[in-house]
Design a protein around this motif. Structure first.
Motif, short mmCIF file in Angstrom:
data_model
loop_
_atom_site.label_atom_id
_atom_site.label_comp_id
_atom_site.label_asym_id
_atom_site.label_seq_id
_atom_site.Cartn_x
_atom_site.Cartn_y
_atom_site.Cartn_z
N ASN A 19 0.83 -1.21 0.00
CA ASN A 19 0.00 0.00 0.00
C ASN A 19 0.86 1.26 0.00
OD1 ASN A 19 -2.22 -1.60 0.02
ND2 ASN A 19 -2.75 -1.25 2.17
N ILE A 20 1.93 1.22 0.76
CA ILE A 20 2.81 2.39 0.82
C ILE A 20 3.55 2.57 -0.49
CG2 ILE A 20 4.87 3.33 1.95
CD1 ILE A 20 3.83 2.01 4.53
N THR A 21 3.99 1.48 -1.08
CA THR A 21 4.66 1.57 -2.38
C THR A 21 3.71 2.13 -3.44
OG1 THR A 21 6.03 -0.33 -1.80
CG2 THR A 21 5.91 0.26 -4.12
N ASP A 22 2.43 1.73 -3.36
CA ASP A 22 1.44 2.25 -4.31
C ASP A 22 1.30 3.76 -4.19
OD1 ASP A 22 1.02 -0.26 -5.25
OD2 ASP A 22 -0.81 -0.62 -4.11
N LEU A 23 1.62 4.29 -3.02
CA LEU A 23 1.54 5.74 -2.80
C LEU A 23 2.87 6.42 -3.13
CD1 LEU A 23 -0.39 5.76 0.61
CD2 LEU A 23 -1.28 6.44 -1.63
N ARG A 24 3.76 5.71 -3.78
CA ARG A 24 5.09 6.20 -4.12
C ARG A 24 5.90 6.49 -2.86
NH1 ARG A 24 5.15 10.93 -6.35
NH2 ARG A 24 2.97 11.48 -6.31
N GLY A 25 5.66 5.70 -1.84
CA GLY A 25 6.39 5.86 -0.60
C GLY A 25 7.26 4.66 -0.27
N THR A 26 7.94 4.75 0.84
CA THR A 26 8.80 3.66 1.30
C THR A 26 8.55 3.42 2.78
OG1 THR A 26 10.60 5.18 1.86
CG2 THR A 26 10.62 4.23 -0.36
N VAL A 27 8.88 2.23 3.22
CA VAL A 27 8.76 1.93 4.65
C VAL A 27 10.02 1.19 5.09
CG1 VAL A 27 7.47 -0.20 4.16
CG2 VAL A 27 7.38 0.79 6.45
N GLU A 28 10.56 1.60 6.22
CA GLU A 28 11.75 0.98 6.77
C GLU A 28 11.49 0.64 8.23
OE1 GLU A 28 14.89 3.74 6.31
OE2 GLU A 28 15.02 3.51 4.12
N VAL A 29 12.21 -0.32 8.73
CA VAL A 29 12.07 -0.68 10.14
C VAL A 29 13.44 -0.69 10.79
CG1 VAL A 29 12.12 -3.15 9.54
CG2 VAL A 29 11.23 -2.43 11.76
N GLN A 30 13.50 -0.12 11.98
CA GLN A 30 14.70 -0.16 12.80
C GLN A 30 14.30 -0.75 14.14
OE1 GLN A 30 15.88 3.94 12.88
NE2 GLN A 30 17.02 3.78 10.97
N SER A 31 15.14 -1.63 14.64
CA SER A 31 14.75 -2.29 15.89
C SER A 31 15.98 -2.68 16.69
CB SER A 31 13.91 -3.54 15.57
OG SER A 31 13.66 -4.28 16.74
N THR A 32 15.81 -2.62 17.99
CA THR A 32 16.80 -3.12 18.91
C THR A 32 16.12 -4.14 19.80
OG1 THR A 32 17.92 -0.98 18.92
CG2 THR A 32 18.46 -2.51 20.70
N PHE A 33 16.60 -5.37 19.73
CA PHE A 33 15.93 -6.44 20.46
C PHE A 33 15.86 -6.11 21.95
CE2 PHE A 33 16.01 -10.74 22.48
CZ PHE A 33 14.73 -11.09 22.09
N GLY A 34 14.66 -6.19 22.48
CA GLY A 34 14.44 -5.90 23.90
C GLY A 34 14.11 -4.46 24.19
N HIS A 35 14.27 -3.58 23.19
CA HIS A 35 14.04 -2.15 23.45
C HIS A 35 13.04 -1.52 22.50
CE1 HIS A 35 17.28 -1.94 26.44
NE2 HIS A 35 17.97 -2.75 25.64
N GLY A 36 12.43 -2.28 21.63
CA GLY A 36 11.38 -1.72 20.78
C GLY A 36 11.76 -1.65 19.32
N ALA A 37 10.82 -1.14 18.54
CA ALA A 37 11.00 -1.05 17.09
C ALA A 37 10.36 0.24 16.59
CB ALA A 37 10.36 -2.24 16.38
N MET A 38 10.87 0.70 15.44
CA MET A 38 10.29 1.91 14.85
C MET A 38 10.15 1.70 13.34
SD MET A 38 11.43 5.91 14.99
CE MET A 38 12.90 5.74 13.98
N PHE A 39 8.93 1.90 12.85
CA PHE A 39 8.65 1.84 11.41
C PHE A 39 8.58 3.27 10.89
CE2 PHE A 39 7.15 -2.11 13.14
CZ PHE A 39 7.47 -3.05 12.16
N SER A 40 9.37 3.55 9.86
CA SER A 40 9.39 4.89 9.27
C SER A 40 8.80 4.83 7.87
CB SER A 40 10.82 5.43 9.20
OG SER A 40 11.36 5.54 10.51
N ILE A 41 7.77 5.61 7.66
CA ILE A 41 7.10 5.66 6.34
C ILE A 41 7.40 7.02 5.72
CG2 ILE A 41 4.89 5.57 5.16
CD1 ILE A 41 3.82 3.99 7.55
N ARG A 42 7.90 7.02 4.52
CA ARG A 42 8.15 8.26 3.78
C ARG A 42 7.17 8.33 2.62
NH1 ARG A 42 12.97 10.82 4.92
NH2 ARG A 42 12.85 11.93 2.93
N LEU A 43 6.44 9.43 2.55
CA LEU A 43 5.41 9.58 1.52
C LEU A 43 5.53 10.94 0.86
CD1 LEU A 43 2.37 8.22 3.54
CD2 LEU A 43 3.38 7.11 1.55
#
Length: 739
Positions: free
Chosen positions: A558-582
């Motif tokens: 869905n994000i690619t269809d919007l000409r965007g990108t999605v990335e994930v950064q994570s540290t095990f035990g401390h959480g995760a962050m999904f970054s969407i660029r649109l």
């Protein structure tokens, strides 16, 4: 669409906004120390929805919202304390009202289970309100119910009287006889308007016989009057004595609800409280004038008394009627305030405007091109001015479609609350950057991907309270939604402080599914990105929320269809962050026009870093990776020859050009024949035949009337970067940069 349907559509739209506001206030209610203001706002929202529904005869909405309103009324009066269960009940009621509005909009009827659910909610409201010791909402109307005449009320030494009659209290002025007034004539006239069921004659100031003056009037009446006439007509019977005598006309109790209904159905006009009461028939113009006169008199004595207090204390109207009039006045003020702040415009009209602006951009570019070809300096300057104005019009038109993302974020408050309860977790949702604006179309299409990410964070990311305590974390988990602008794009981040991605578990699962070969080496980011593969899931069991592996790949698609990108950064035990660029908008972009052979391409300008000339023989091919690259001031820059990529053929010129772009955190060079320059690009979607072409996201019409293809740079670069040769070359580049 006729006028009624247009107004009905406006009502539905406004009601949904009120329901959204209501939901947000309810969600915040539990955390507020002083809930009075919020409860009043929630009550006003429900009251407004109900009142406006009455205008359109939406009885189901009116009836159900009345039940909600009854509970809210008791809560704001402090007779029922708010708690989590009541908040949940009111949220469910809000959902049911929304469902009723959906049925009105689509001209459908409630499904059986929805009808039963609504009935159960209403019965619950009745029970809760009754437990609060007050009257609850009326029972649902029964179509088979027969009208039952009002029961007679017996009174000693008097004929039977009906309990639901007007009550008229009259105290004549002592000089009434001297003024020529005849009390009996007034009573005779009154009988032309109805039936006097009973009358009690009073002599409040009758002196002893020796002191009695035969020309002085000592009379007073208490009249039980059965009439269908309105208050103004009844008051007319006393026109000749009203200025000197005391006349109070109290309507039947059944008329109170009629007055309230009339008040609620009044149009949204900017009128004062007294006028609302007069228009409803609860107050006559003479009574209003009396109350205003009394208010002015008190004010001259430095005594400030609200008009509503005066009319109630003097028996001119009833407290429930006054409260309804005040609520109506507040509703009118709210509407006026919103009207001042914004103008509601149909989204289709905005789309039409954007399309016209897009055509204007294309026509302007074509005219400018012809002007340059003519060589007429004056004409070129004129079109330069025109181009600048067109750009301003374009920017202003796009700004009209911009909406804040806060409303989308706010909807997740409810999701987090409900799902957290379902999972037995304690989760807080933190929202930042809610004022960040982006195109309305993008907002509408980003809701589903965000929903997937938030639900996944809650289910897989945030641990249960006992696990978090064991891991030296706060028992309450936190999910953060953040948005901000960056380089002409909007970045939306969904992060949590949960367990994070399990590198070992993901890699093992990927090897089991054949996505990663045994012995193949992947870095952390590559492993994390495996979660976006179709059907990929590390969940041990499937739940109602997730675990089937159909969520994250949908998010990425869905994000690619919007000409965007999605990335994930994570540290095990401390959480995760999904970054969407649109992109901020899907309609128009600032592009950079280039040519290869006889074909034209547009590159999004915000990704262009610089342009360099590429002479023949200046590029090299890495012998190990077979990836072409150039030496850009000591930096290895992988290049993509668009001529080869799109199989355009033709002869390669002696001097080519390289467009250096930045995308997905990497630099890549795009080799083209000719640089044309900046171009304001109105994006037109590709037809179904061309939609599967890789590396192309759309098309546009340039000034010459030819079609130019818009490069899907993120998709193009990502595809190149996933090849083994490019990865090896980048690895080599990083080593060189470190050295």
């Amino acid at each position: 669409m006729d006028e009624i349907e247009q107004v009905l559509g406006l009502y539905i739209s406004e009601s949904r906004e009120l329901l959204d506001e209501m939901e947000l206030l309810l969600l915040n209610l539990e955390n507020e120390q002083d809930q009075a203001e919020s409860l009043n706002a929630i009550f006003r929202a429900a009251h407004t929805i109900k009142g406006s529904a009455g205008i359109f005869l939406l009885d189901d909405v009116v009836h159900f919202t009345h039940g909600v309103e009854s509970l809210l009324d008791k809560m704001r009066d402090g007779k029922i304390a708010s708690n989590s269960e009541l908040t949940s009940l009111l949220l469910d009621c809000k959902d049911h009202i929304s469902l009723l509005l959906d049925n009105v909009e689509h001209k459908t009827v409630l499904a059986d289970h929805d009808f039963l659910n609504g009935k159960a909610l209403l019965q619950t409201l009745i029970i809760v309100v009754k437990q609060g010791g007050t009257d609850g909402p009326k029972e649902p109307p029964n179509d088979n119910t027969q009208l039952v005449p009002t029961q007679d009320v017996e009174r000693e030494n008097s004929p039977k009287v009906l309990s639901d009659n007007w009550h008229i209290s009259v105290r004549y002025h002592p000089d009434s006889f001297r003024f020529g007034m005849d009390p009996l004539a007034i009573l005779r006239y009154l009988t032309t308007l109805g039936d006097i069921e009973s009358i009690t004659t009073l002599f409040p100031s009758l002196p002893s016989a020796s002191e009695m003056d035969p020309e002085t009037c000592y009379l007073g009446y208490e009249i039980n009057f059965n009439s269908q006439a309105n208050k103004l007509d009844i008051e007319g019977a006393f026109d000749f004595i009203r200025d000197d005598s005391q006349v109070h006309i109290i309507p039947p109790s059944s008329r109170i609800s009629d007055f309230i209904t009339l008040i609620e159905s009044l149009p949204e006009q900017d009128i004062q409280l007294g006028e609302i009461l007069v228009q409803s028939g609860s107050l006559t113009p003479n009574e209003l004038e009396f109350a205003l006169s009394l208010q002015r008199q008190l004010k001259s004595q430095s005594i400030e008394v609200p008009l509503g207090t005066l009319v109630v204390n003097n028996g001119l109207t009833q407290q429930p009627v006054l409260e309804s009039a005040i609520a109506k006045q507040n509703q009118i003020r709210d509407v006026k305030t919103k009207e001042i702040q914004s103008v509601r415009v149909d989204a289709e009209k905005l789309d039409q405007l954007i399309n016209l602006v897009g055509e204007l951009v294309i026509a302007g570019a074509s005219s400018s091109l012809h002007a340059h070809r003519s060589g007429d300096r004056v004409l070129i300057e004129s079109f330069s001015m025109l181009t600048r104005l067109v750009e301003e019009v374009r920017d202003a038109a796009l700004q009209l479609r911009m909406v804040q993302i806060g409303a989308t974020f706010t909807r997740f408050q409810r999701v987090v609350r409900d799902v957290a309860k379902e999972l037995g977790k304690d989760i807080e949702l933190v929202i930042t950057g809610a004022e960040t604006e982006l195109d309305k179309t993008v907002v509408e299409k980003i809701s589903d991907p965000l929903m997937h990410l938030v639900r996944n964070s809650m289910d897989h990311g945030i641990e249960t309270p006992d696990v978090r305590m064991d891991n030296q974390k706060c028992a309450k988990g936190k999910i953060t939604l953040n948005a901000y602008h960056d380089s002409g794009m909007i970045v939306i981040e969904v992060s949590d402080d949960g367990a994070g991605l399990n590198y070992e578990k993901i890699l093992k699962k990927a090897q089991q599914k054949g996505l990663v070969l045994e012995g193949e080496t992947l870095d952390v980011q590559e492993v994390n990105n495996l979660i976006f593969e179709p059907g990929f899931s590390t969940a041990d069991s499937v739940t109602n929320l997730s675990g089937r592996g159909v969520g994250m790949d949908v998010v990425k698609r869905n994000i690619t269809d919007l000409r965007g990108t999605v990335e994930v950064q994570s540290t095990f035990g401390h959480g995760a962050m999904f970054s969407i660029r649109l992109p901020l908008t899907l309609a128009i972009i600032d592009g950079f026009l280039v040519e290869i052979e006889k074909s034209s391409f547009v590159i999004p300008l915000n990704m262009v870093l610089e342009c360099v000339q590429l002479s023949e023989g200046n590029s090299d091919i890495d012998p190990n990776t077979q990836q072409s690259y150039i030496n850009l001031r000591g930096e290895v820059l992988p290049i993509i020859r668009l001529r080869s990529l799109f199989n355009l053929g033709g002869r390669v010129p002696k001097r080519e050009n390289v467009i250096v772009i930045s995308c997905l955190g990497s630099k890549v060079g795009l080799v083209v024949d000719k640089l044309v320059g900046e171009y304001h690009t109105f994006i037109k979607p590709l037809g179904n035949i061309f939609i599967h072409i890789q590396g192309i996201s759309g098309s546009t019409v340039i000034g010459s009337g030819e079609v130019a293809l818009i490069l899907d740079v993120p998709n193009l670069v990502q595809k190149i970067l996933t090849t083994e040769s490019a990865k090896a070359l980048y690895s080599q580049t990083e080593r060189m940069n470190v050295q």
